[in-house]
Design a protein around this motif. Structure first.
Motif, PDB file in Angstrom:
ATOM      1  N   ASP A 125       0.893  -1.343  -0.145  1.00  0.00           N
ATOM      2  CA  ASP A 125       0.009   0.011   0.081  1.00  0.00           C
ATOM      3  C   ASP A 125       0.771   1.138   0.068  1.00  0.00           C
ATOM      4  OD1 ASP A 125       0.893   0.273   2.406  1.00  0.00           O
ATOM      5  OD2 ASP A 125      -0.706  -0.566   3.697  1.00  0.00           O
ATOM      6  N   LYS A 126       0.305   2.417   0.129  1.00  0.00           N
ATOM      7  CA  LYS A 126       1.089   3.721   0.093  1.00  0.00           C
ATOM      8  C   LYS A 126       1.955   3.913   1.055  1.00  0.00           C
ATOM      9  CE  LYS A 126      -2.467   6.597  -2.760  1.00  0.00           C
ATOM     10  NZ  LYS A 126      -3.150   7.814  -2.474  1.00  0.00           N
ATOM     11  N   ILE A 127       1.631   3.373   2.354  1.00  0.00           N
ATOM     12  CA  ILE A 127       2.642   3.566   3.371  1.00  0.00           C
ATOM     13  C   ILE A 127       3.779   2.776   3.257  1.00  0.00           C
ATOM     14  CG2 ILE A 127       2.671   3.326   5.939  1.00  0.00           C
ATOM     15  CD1 ILE A 127      -0.511   3.938   6.010  1.00  0.00           C
ATOM     16  N   THR A 128       3.396   1.484   2.757  1.00  0.00           N
ATOM     17  CA  THR A 128       4.495   0.588   2.810  1.00  0.00           C
ATOM     18  C   THR A 128       5.649   1.127   1.683  1.00  0.00           C
ATOM     19  OG1 THR A 128       3.270  -1.335   3.393  1.00  0.00           O
ATOM     20  CG2 THR A 128       5.298  -1.816   2.170  1.00  0.00           C
ATOM     21  N   ARG A 129       5.044   1.386   0.495  1.00  0.00           N
ATOM     22  CA  ARG A 129       5.839   1.713  -0.605  1.00  0.00           C
ATOM     23  C   ARG A 129       6.573   3.216  -0.327  1.00  0.00           C
ATOM     24  NH1 ARG A 129       4.335   0.588  -6.091  1.00  0.00           N
ATOM     25  NH2 ARG A 129       4.394   2.744  -6.573  1.00  0.00           N
ATOM     26  N   ARG A 130       6.058   4.083   0.646  1.00  0.00           N
ATOM     27  CA  ARG A 130       6.680   5.389   1.026  1.00  0.00           C
ATOM     28  C   ARG A 130       7.750   4.872   2.089  1.00  0.00           C
ATOM     29  NH1 ARG A 130       2.472   9.684   1.780  1.00  0.00           N
ATOM     30  NH2 ARG A 130       2.463   9.324  -0.217  1.00  0.00           N
ATOM     31  N   LYS A 131       7.577   3.984   2.960  1.00  0.00           N
ATOM     32  CA  LYS A 131       8.725   3.652   3.691  1.00  0.00           C
ATOM     33  C   LYS A 131      10.234   3.332   2.941  1.00  0.00           C
ATOM     34  CE  LYS A 131       6.094   2.015   7.730  1.00  0.00           C
ATOM     35  NZ  LYS A 131       5.804   0.852   8.528  1.00  0.00           N
ATOM     36  N   LEU A 132       9.602   2.313   1.810  1.00  0.00           N
ATOM     37  CA  LEU A 132      10.983   1.937   0.904  1.00  0.00           C
ATOM     38  C   LEU A 132      11.535   3.032   0.306  1.00  0.00           C
ATOM     39  CD1 LEU A 132       9.196  -1.529  -0.133  1.00  0.00           C
ATOM     40  CD2 LEU A 132      11.126  -1.251   1.274  1.00  0.00           C
ATOM     41  N   LEU A 133      10.728   4.079  -0.233  1.00  0.00           N
ATOM     42  CA  LEU A 133      11.403   4.914  -1.036  1.00  0.00           C
ATOM     43  C   LEU A 133      12.139   5.869  -0.042  1.00  0.00           C
ATOM     44  CD1 LEU A 133       8.131   5.831  -3.133  1.00  0.00           C
ATOM     45  CD2 LEU A 133      10.255   4.678  -3.953  1.00  0.00           C
ATOM     46  N   ASP A 134      11.739   5.971   1.136  1.00  0.00           N
ATOM     47  CA  ASP A 134      12.374   6.756   2.061  1.00  0.00           C
ATOM     48  C   ASP A 134      13.605   6.164   2.463  1.00  0.00           C
ATOM     49  OD1 ASP A 134      10.310   8.606   2.216  1.00  0.00           O
ATOM     50  OD2 ASP A 134       9.485   8.053   4.110  1.00  0.00           O
ATOM     51  N   PHE A 135      13.531   4.852   2.189  1.00  0.00           N
ATOM     52  CA  PHE A 135      15.029   4.224   2.598  1.00  0.00           C
ATOM     53  C   PHE A 135      15.877   4.362   1.372  1.00  0.00           C
ATOM     54  CE2 PHE A 135      13.171   1.626   5.746  1.00  0.00           C
ATOM     55  CZ  PHE A 135      14.102   1.417   6.901  1.00  0.00           C
ATOM     56  N   GLY A 136      15.413   4.863   0.073  1.00  0.00           N
ATOM     57  CA  GLY A 136      16.266   5.046  -1.020  1.00  0.00           C
ATOM     58  C   GLY A 136      16.132   3.902  -2.034  1.00  0.00           C
ATOM     59  N   VAL A 137      15.180   2.955  -1.896  1.00  0.00           N
ATOM     60  CA  VAL A 137      14.837   1.880  -2.752  1.00  0.00           C
ATOM     61  C   VAL A 137      14.047   2.071  -3.702  1.00  0.00           C
ATOM     62  CG1 VAL A 137      14.222  -0.489  -2.791  1.00  0.00           C
ATOM     63  CG2 VAL A 137      15.417   0.376  -0.599  1.00  0.00           C
ATOM     64  N   LEU A 138      14.457   1.997  -4.990  1.00  0.00           N
ATOM     65  CA  LEU A 138      13.899   2.505  -6.116  1.00  0.00           C
ATOM     66  C   LEU A 138      13.781   1.592  -7.281  1.00  0.00           C
ATOM     67  CD1 LEU A 138      15.207   6.288  -6.415  1.00  0.00           C
ATOM     68  CD2 LEU A 138      12.796   5.402  -5.622  1.00  0.00           C
ATOM     69  N   PRO A 139      12.604   1.547  -7.935  1.00  0.00           N
ATOM     70  CA  PRO A 139      12.606   0.448  -9.111  1.00  0.00           C
ATOM     71  C   PRO A 139      13.630   0.726 -10.041  1.00  0.00           C
ATOM     72  CG  PRO A 139      10.591   1.154  -8.701  1.00  0.00           C
ATOM     73  CD  PRO A 139      11.282   2.082  -7.913  1.00  0.00           C
ATOM     74  N   GLY A 140      14.501  -0.160 -10.623  1.00  0.00           N
ATOM     75  CA  GLY A 140      15.654   0.131 -11.479  1.00  0.00           C
ATOM     76  C   GLY A 140      16.885   0.180 -10.754  1.00  0.00           C
ATOM     77  N   ASP A 141      17.014   0.268  -9.436  1.00  0.00           N
ATOM     78  CA  ASP A 141      18.401   0.152  -8.572  1.00  0.00           C
ATOM     79  C   ASP A 141      18.877  -1.216  -8.655  1.00  0.00           C
ATOM     80  OD1 ASP A 141      18.184   2.519  -7.861  1.00  0.00           O
ATOM     81  OD2 ASP A 141      17.196   2.493  -5.793  1.00  0.00           O
ATOM     82  N   LYS A 142      20.169  -1.387  -8.603  1.00  0.00           N
ATOM     83  CA  LYS A 142      20.804  -2.947  -8.536  1.00  0.00           C
ATOM     84  C   LYS A 142      21.224  -2.772  -7.097  1.00  0.00           C
ATOM     85  CE  LYS A 142      22.199  -3.471 -13.275  1.00  0.00           C
ATOM     86  NZ  LYS A 142      23.198  -3.518 -14.092  1.00  0.00           N
ATOM     87  N   VAL A 143      20.987  -3.853  -6.245  1.00  0.00           N
ATOM     88  CA  VAL A 143      21.374  -3.973  -4.998  1.00  0.00           C
ATOM     89  C   VAL A 143      21.843  -5.348  -5.011  1.00  0.00           C
ATOM     90  CG1 VAL A 143      19.458  -2.492  -3.983  1.00  0.00           C
ATOM     91  CG2 VAL A 143      19.092  -4.876  -4.292  1.00  0.00           C
ATOM     92  N   MET A 144      22.849  -5.673  -3.840  1.00  0.00           N
ATOM     93  CA  MET A 144      23.380  -6.630  -3.446  1.00  0.00           C
ATOM     94  C   MET A 144      23.166  -7.133  -1.995  1.00  0.00           C
ATOM     95  SD  MET A 144      27.648  -7.922  -3.105  1.00  0.00           S
ATOM     96  CE  MET A 144      27.798  -7.038  -1.499  1.00  0.00           C
ATOM     97  N   VAL A 145      22.695  -8.423  -1.678  1.00  0.00           N
ATOM     98  CA  VAL A 145      22.449  -8.798  -0.420  1.00  0.00           C
ATOM     99  C   VAL A 145      23.703  -8.974   0.352  1.00  0.00           C
ATOM    100  CG1 VAL A 145      21.255 -10.493   0.837  1.00  0.00           C
ATOM    101  CG2 VAL A 145      20.217  -9.834  -1.072  1.00  0.00           C
TER     102      VAL A 145
END
Length: 252
Positions: free
Chosen positions: A200-220
């Motif tokens: 939902d909007k709240i969950t998506r906003r939390k992740l966006l606030d962490f700097g996590v965006l579609p298209g990003d490459k991340v390593m676990v």
């Protein structure tokens, strides 16, 4: 009163640019502005307007004397027109393309107009031209964007009691094959590309606030001993996320 030559090296503050734009708007309607007009429009006290007018006058951008009409000099009008044009472009983009409510669009356009470069503004205009001219861009394309339940979760039913969905992107997101998982399933040391953020909007906003965006490459990078949090490497930064949130991040 003679006009002073404007010093192009002077960098105006956001507040002074706002005052110039306000004077310009009044000038277009009645040929001049007054301190009282400006104070009412900007919702400030008249006593705070006069010092700003003195500064603008010192810079050669307005003709100003106490208790007299305020007029823009040619240099002042040139700057005011640019600020006004930026505001109009940004508000139009926010309202017509992103469907932001008018009041919110107005507020955000006011903030953005002072910081975006001419190059960025030019590209906003080019985007408008593309949307208006290109025959391959149709209204239905934007309807899909604004009514897609993948990127706009929780939308209400429309009048005909059905949902407007883009079947292609829903099929893409829902096809949890071997090449598409949520981030919590990725093993240590593996790098992946973020495709989509669910929730939902709240969950998506939390992740966006962490700097996590579609298209990003991340390593676990690591999983904490309690297995409830994951440490990601994102553009040379470490981001620590709860596993529950990671399940909303769909990766390739």
């Amino acid at each position: 009163m003679g006009s002073k030559k404007h010093n192009t090296k002077i960098k105006l503050t956001k507040a002074l640019e706002d005052y110039l734009e306000t004077i310009f708007r009044f000038s277009q309607k009645q040929g001049f502005a007054r301190v009282k007009d400006i104070a009412e429009k900007r919702e400030v006290k008249p006593g705070s307007v006069s010092p700003a007018m003195k500064r603008l006058s010192k810079f050669g951008l307005i003709e100003y004397a106490q208790r007299e009409y305020i007029k823009l000099t040619p240099s002042g009008e040139e700057i005011a027109r640019k600020v006004f044009s930026r505001h109009k472009i940004l508000k139009k983009f926010l309202q017509e393309i992103l469907h932001i409510p008018a009041e919110v669009a107005e507020e955000n356009a006011c903030a953005m107009e002072h910081v975006l470069t001419s190059e960025v503004i030019d590209n906003f205009v080019k985007l408008f031209e593309f949307l208006l001219i290109c025959p391959d861009v149709s209204d239905s394309y934007w309807d899909k964007f604004h009514n897609c339940h993948v990127i706009h979760p929780g939308l209400e039913k429309i009048e005909n009691d059905s949902f407007l969905n883009c079947s292609s992107c829903i099929k893409q997101v829902n096809s949890k094959n071997d090449l598409q998982k949520d981030l919590s399933q990725i093993k240590l040391g593996n790098s992946v590309k973020i495709l989509h953020i669910e929730g939902d909007k709240i969950t998506r906003r939390k992740l966006l606030d962490f700097g996590v965006l579609p298209g990003d490459k991340v390593m676990v990078k690591n999983k904490l001993s309690n297995e409830e949090e994951i440490i990601l490497e994102l553009e040379d930064l470490d981001v620590q996320l709860p596993v529950e949130l990671c399940r909303y991040i769909i990766v390739e």
